[in-house]
Scaffold this motif. Structure first.
Motif, PDB file in Angstrom:
ATOM      1  N   ALA A  93       1.194  -1.445  -0.065  1.00 37.53           N
ATOM      2  CA  ALA A  93       0.229  -0.025   0.089  1.00 37.53           C
ATOM      3  C   ALA A  93       1.063   1.366   0.267  1.00 37.53           C
ATOM      4  CB  ALA A  93      -1.063   0.260   1.196  1.00 37.53           C
ATOM      5  N   GLY A  94       0.835   2.102  -0.851  1.00 34.08           N
ATOM      6  CA  GLY A  94       1.254   3.584  -0.857  1.00 34.08           C
ATOM      7  C   GLY A  94       2.085   3.622  -2.068  1.00 34.08           C
ATOM      8  N   ALA A  95       2.728   2.538  -2.704  1.00 33.27           N
ATOM      9  CA  ALA A  95       3.474   1.869  -4.036  1.00 33.27           C
ATOM     10  C   ALA A  95       2.527   2.290  -5.325  1.00 33.27           C
ATOM     11  CB  ALA A  95       4.008   0.889  -4.155  1.00 33.27           C
ATOM     12  N   HIS A  96       3.397   3.153  -6.091  1.00 35.53           N
ATOM     13  CA  HIS A  96       3.153   3.320  -7.066  1.00 35.53           C
ATOM     14  C   HIS A  96       3.175   2.511  -8.379  1.00 35.53           C
ATOM     15  CE1 HIS A  96       2.473   8.212  -6.232  1.00 35.53           C
ATOM     16  NE2 HIS A  96       3.928   7.215  -5.099  1.00 35.53           N
ATOM     17  N   TRP A  97       2.434   1.995  -8.275  1.00 33.67           N
ATOM     18  CA  TRP A  97       2.837   1.000  -9.352  1.00 33.67           C
ATOM     19  C   TRP A  97       2.136   1.550 -10.796  1.00 33.67           C
ATOM     20  CZ3 TRP A  97       4.699  -4.440 -10.318  1.00 33.67           C
ATOM     21  CH2 TRP A  97       5.882  -4.393  -8.724  1.00 33.67           C
ATOM     22  N   ASP A  98       1.997   2.488 -10.790  1.00 35.40           N
ATOM     23  CA  ASP A  98       1.361   2.781 -12.569  1.00 35.40           C
ATOM     24  C   ASP A  98       2.264   2.346 -13.547  1.00 35.40           C
ATOM     25  OD1 ASP A  98       3.209   4.803 -10.862  1.00 35.40           O
ATOM     26  OD2 ASP A  98       3.477   5.991 -13.152  1.00 35.40           O
ATOM     27  N   GLU A  99       2.497   2.368 -14.720  1.00 32.87           N
ATOM     28  CA  GLU A  99       4.073   1.692 -16.350  1.00 32.87           C
ATOM     29  C   GLU A  99       5.628   2.795 -15.807  1.00 32.87           C
ATOM     30  OE1 GLU A  99       1.544   0.073 -19.306  1.00 32.87           O
ATOM     31  OE2 GLU A  99       1.321   2.189 -20.003  1.00 32.87           O
ATOM     32  N   ALA A 100       5.183   4.218 -15.319  1.00 36.22           N
ATOM     33  CA  ALA A 100       5.756   5.114 -15.504  1.00 36.22           C
ATOM     34  C   ALA A 100       6.934   4.694 -14.866  1.00 36.22           C
ATOM     35  CB  ALA A 100       5.746   6.255 -15.740  1.00 36.22           C
ATOM     36  N   HIS A 101       6.265   4.179 -13.425  1.00 35.14           N
ATOM     37  CA  HIS A 101       7.162   3.750 -12.095  1.00 35.14           C
ATOM     38  C   HIS A 101       7.305   2.446 -11.665  1.00 35.14           C
ATOM     39  CE1 HIS A 101       6.039   7.670 -10.717  1.00 35.14           C
ATOM     40  NE2 HIS A 101       7.250   7.808 -10.648  1.00 35.14           N
ATOM     41  N   ALA A 102       6.849   1.129 -12.189  1.00 37.31           N
ATOM     42  CA  ALA A 102       6.702  -0.103 -12.102  1.00 37.31           C
ATOM     43  C   ALA A 102       6.579  -0.859 -13.066  1.00 37.31           C
ATOM     44  CB  ALA A 102       5.017  -0.508 -10.882  1.00 37.31           C
ATOM     45  N   GLY A 103       6.779  -0.226 -14.456  1.00 35.62           N
ATOM     46  CA  GLY A 103       6.480  -1.074 -15.985  1.00 35.62           C
ATOM     47  C   GLY A 103       5.291  -1.632 -15.717  1.00 35.62           C
ATOM     48  N   THR A 104       5.538  -2.746 -16.821  1.00 35.89           N
ATOM     49  CA  THR A 104       4.333  -2.690 -17.186  1.00 35.89           C
ATOM     50  C   THR A 104       3.867  -4.120 -16.188  1.00 35.89           C
ATOM     51  OG1 THR A 104       5.307  -3.025 -19.802  1.00 35.89           O
ATOM     52  CG2 THR A 104       2.940  -4.781 -18.881  1.00 35.89           C
TER      53      THR A 104
END
Length: 423
Positions: free
Chosen positions: A127-138
């Motif tokens: 929780a709180g982590a950025h898992w959008d593609e720009a930060h976590a990739g596909t």
């Protein structure tokens, strides 16, 4: 026909597919050019991840600042009991995790068996982590909100190597009252998740969440008028406020980003390279005193729906209602603003409407444009009007006269290409 959103074909060997995708991933990172035998949704996501200069060995960043406050005001908080009812048994079976992210891919809740949660912490799936593609990739939740579609991501299809031991399925969730993307629901686990059932499950859960949200009373919508005005007018809670230029700019930017923006992001949109964080914080503090509970922070976002005239223009154009869009358009968006984000949006709205009016070949619409204060000197549109009118008619002659006037006024003396025949 194969479902392109599913990771594996029926009967496919997961281990062999893992090897194939791993080789394709290595080739892509090595710049081998066209990557073959990769689903288009995955290949497109790899390209977006690479364009964001993402390190495939990096971990997703975690932002715990004001997470509890953010979750307490997020619309998906109302659906959390339903998610636990529908997916709770899966999340507690020791093999899977249930995750909910917002519209920007930030994980709001991650739940499951403690042993699986500990494994997921190694890749910052918390929780709180950025898992959008720009930060976590596909990845399934990040890609689902990026393409606004349910999707399954299998093992080595993940861009980040830390995520490649996992397989996940996610589906987006929308506000049933406004249609806005709220976030996504995700199930993450091992290779056995690469089947139609897991994708169907998250899709059904997302639809159930939207149905539940539809039973809740919609927030009262406000109205913001900005077109042709240097300072916007906001009507909310039976009051009309005239906002100053900077506050009008801030509200326009927040309307364009309903998922929210950080103070630094807003500062860049307002000041560009001359960003002064202290000034931004001061403006936002003053705006919060004006708007009260309508504006929340971390990220800054509107807590209630607000409609705006510039967004109406875009919506009407998407439906092909050009005449209605032109009626709504009362001038450029905040014409006195030089904020980079506003200038880009102003040009976008105007260029889309201008192109649609010209493409209509409707003399009435073209005349409305050229009679307006913003279109009176638009040579391109005067030329379109002259072409749309009957040759030799008085109105066509008037249009040609105006074209010649504009050519004489703005073109260099040797611009003979601007000369037009008179009949």
């Amino acid at each position: 026909m194969r479902n392109p959103w599913l990771a594996l074909r029926a009967g496919a060997d997961p281990r062999e597919r893992t090897r194939q995708m791993g080789a394709a991933h290595d080739a892509f990172l090595a710049g081998a050019g066209t990557v073959t035998d990769v689903r288009s949704v995955v290949a497109d996501s790899w390209r977006r991840s690479a364009a964001a200069h993402l390190d495939p060995d990096a971990a997703a960043p975690v932002d715990l600042d004001s997470l509890e406050e953010y979750r307490a005001t997020h619309p998906l908080r109302h659906t959390l009991p339903l998610f636990r009812d529908l997916l709770g048994s899966i999340a507690e079976d020791g093999d899977h995790l249930m995750a909910i992210c917002d519209a920007r891919g930030r994980l709001l809740w991650v739940e499951g068996h403690s042993a699986v949660l500990r494994k997921a912490e190694a890749m910052n799936f918390v929780a709180g982590a950025h898992w959008d593609e720009a930060h976590a990739g596909t990845n399934a939740p990040g890609t689902a909100v990026a393409v606004d579609h349910a999707v399954q991501i299998f093992a080595t299809e993940h861009f980040s190597r830390r995520a490649q031991p996992w397989t996940c399925s996610a589906a987006p969730i929308h506000d049933p009252h406004t249609g806005l993307l709220l976030g996504a629901v995700d199930v993450t686990g091992g290779d056995h998740l690469a089947n139609p059932h897991s994708l169907a499950l998250v899709q059904a859960t997302a639809r159930a969440a939207e149905a539940h949200l539809a039973t809740l009373p919609p927030p009262r919508a406000g109205r913001f008028v900005t077109l042709g005005r240097h300072e916007g007018l906001l009507t909310a809670h039976s009051k009309t406020l005239k906002l100053g230029r900077r506050h009008s700019e801030l509200l326009v930017l927040l309307l364009q980003h309903p998922e929210g923006l950080t103070g630094d992001q807003l500062g860049l949109e307002l000041y560009g390279d001359e960003l002064n964080p202290v000034t931004v914080r001061a403006e936002l503090s003053r705006l919060r005193r004006i708007l009260g509970p309508l504006l929340s922070s971390r990220p800054y976002r509107l807590q209630e729906p607000v409609t705006a005239d510039f967004q109406d223009v875009a919506a009407l154009l998407r439906r092909g209602e050009v005449a209605a869009a032109l009626r709504v358009y009362s001038g450029p968006l905040l014409p006195g603003s030089d904020a980079p984000g506003i200038v880009r949006l102003r040009r976008l709205v105007e260029s889309q409407l201008r192109a649609a009016v010209r493409a209509s070949h409707d003399p009435a619409l073209l005349e409305d444009w050229t009679r307006s204060s913003w279109g009176a000197e638009d040579l391109w549109m005067w030329e379109a009007l002259a072409q749309a009118l009957p040759p030799g008619s008085p109105r066509a002659a008037m249009a040609l006269d105006r074209i010649q006037q504009l050519a004489d006024e703005y073109a260099p003396p040797d611009a003979t290409w601007l000369q037009r025949p008179r009949n």
